[in-house]
Design an enzyme around this catalytic site. Structure first.
Site, PDB file in Angstrom:
ATOM      1  N   GLY A 141       0.791  -1.217   0.000  1.00 50.80           N
ATOM      2  CA  GLY A 141       0.000   0.000   0.000  1.00 50.80           C
ATOM      3  C   GLY A 141       0.823   1.266   0.000  1.00 50.80           C
ATOM      4  O   GLY A 141       0.632   2.142  -0.861  1.00 50.80           O
ATOM      5  N   GLY A 164       3.679   1.816  -1.053  1.00 50.92           N
ATOM      6  CA  GLY A 164       4.568   1.901  -2.199  1.00 50.92           C
ATOM      7  C   GLY A 164       5.662   0.868  -2.198  1.00 50.92           C
ATOM      8  O   GLY A 164       6.078   0.390  -3.241  1.00 50.92           O
ATOM      9  N   GLU A 168      -6.800  -0.842   3.669  1.00 51.18           N
ATOM     10  CA  GLU A 168      -7.097  -2.246   3.980  1.00 51.18           C
ATOM     11  C   GLU A 168      -8.581  -2.554   3.829  1.00 51.18           C
ATOM     12  O   GLU A 168      -8.952  -3.618   3.318  1.00 51.18           O
ATOM     13  CB  GLU A 168      -6.609  -2.550   5.397  1.00 51.18           C
ATOM     14  CG  GLU A 168      -5.096  -2.438   5.546  1.00 51.18           C
ATOM     15  CD  GLU A 168      -4.643  -1.896   6.888  1.00 51.18           C
ATOM     16  OE1 GLU A 168      -3.441  -1.600   7.022  1.00 51.18           O
ATOM     17  OE2 GLU A 168      -5.487  -1.739   7.804  1.00 51.18           O
TER      18      GLU A 168
END
Length: 201
Positions: free
Chosen positions: A100, A102, A168
């Protein structure tokens, strides 16, 4: 009843959280929609007889495990990278990994091993630009949600969910949409999926 409960009823909190997750899927992106990317890559892996591996860390990893379970229900040979029964990745296989913010050093390493073995790599991330996605992913699935990398930014001050929870939560919704669409592509009915659910629980 606490002061927070009186000021912010549960239905209002739930509505605000769901609205924030829904907004993720309406956010503009220069990349193809993550849903389309995942459905296309998973369907292609199935058609070529490849196995599917999933990987993520922390709470992202829990969402990836949930996806793996549904892929198995769809009849795909799906494995979580960390499971002791996971076979080796080979040419024709597919790794779906999440990073998430990167990049994560462990996700980077796993993707590198998979690509070195000839597997195709799909990276799900909120930050598609940068060295890691360009170096380790064959294709990027962009999910433009807040992660721990930007949870202290000014724009994040209005977020209902803390840290990386928005990303998430959006992962879970994304995967449910992917599974629904993939079931149609693969010709799998709810009854067929249910028949593959474990009876050892």
């Amino acid at each position: 009843m606490s002061g927070r409960d009186a000021a912010s009823p549960a239905p209002a909190d739930a509505s605000a959280i769901c609205a924030q997750i829904a907004a993720v899927f309406a956010a503009p992106s220069a990349h193809p929609p993550a849903r389309a990317v995942l459905v296309s890559e998973l369907a292609a892996a199935s058609s070529r007889g490849g196995r599917v591996f999933v990987h993520g860390v922390g709470r992202e990893g829990l969402m990836m495990r949930a996806l793996c379970m549904r892929l198995a229900h769809l009849g795909l040979p799906a494995h979580c990278v960390s499971d002791v029964t996971a076979p080796p990745a080979l040419s024709g296989d597919l790794l779906v990994a999440s990073a998430g913010p990167g990049a994560f050093s462990t996700v980077d390493a796993i993707c590198g091993v998979a690509r070195g073995a000839g597997a195709r790599v799909v990276l799900l991330t909120a930050r598609p630009e940068g060295d890691f996605p360009g170096r380790q992913a064959d294709v990027v699935a962009h999910l433009p949600a807040q992660t721990m990398a930007d949870d202290e930014d000014g724009a994040a001050a209005q977020a209902k969910l803390p840290m990386g929870s928005l990303y998430e939560g959006a992962m879970f919704v994304l995967f449910e949409m992917v599974v629904l669409e993939l079931a149609g592509v693969l010709g799998q009915s709810p009854a067929q999926m249910r028949a593959r659910h474990t009876n050892l629980e």
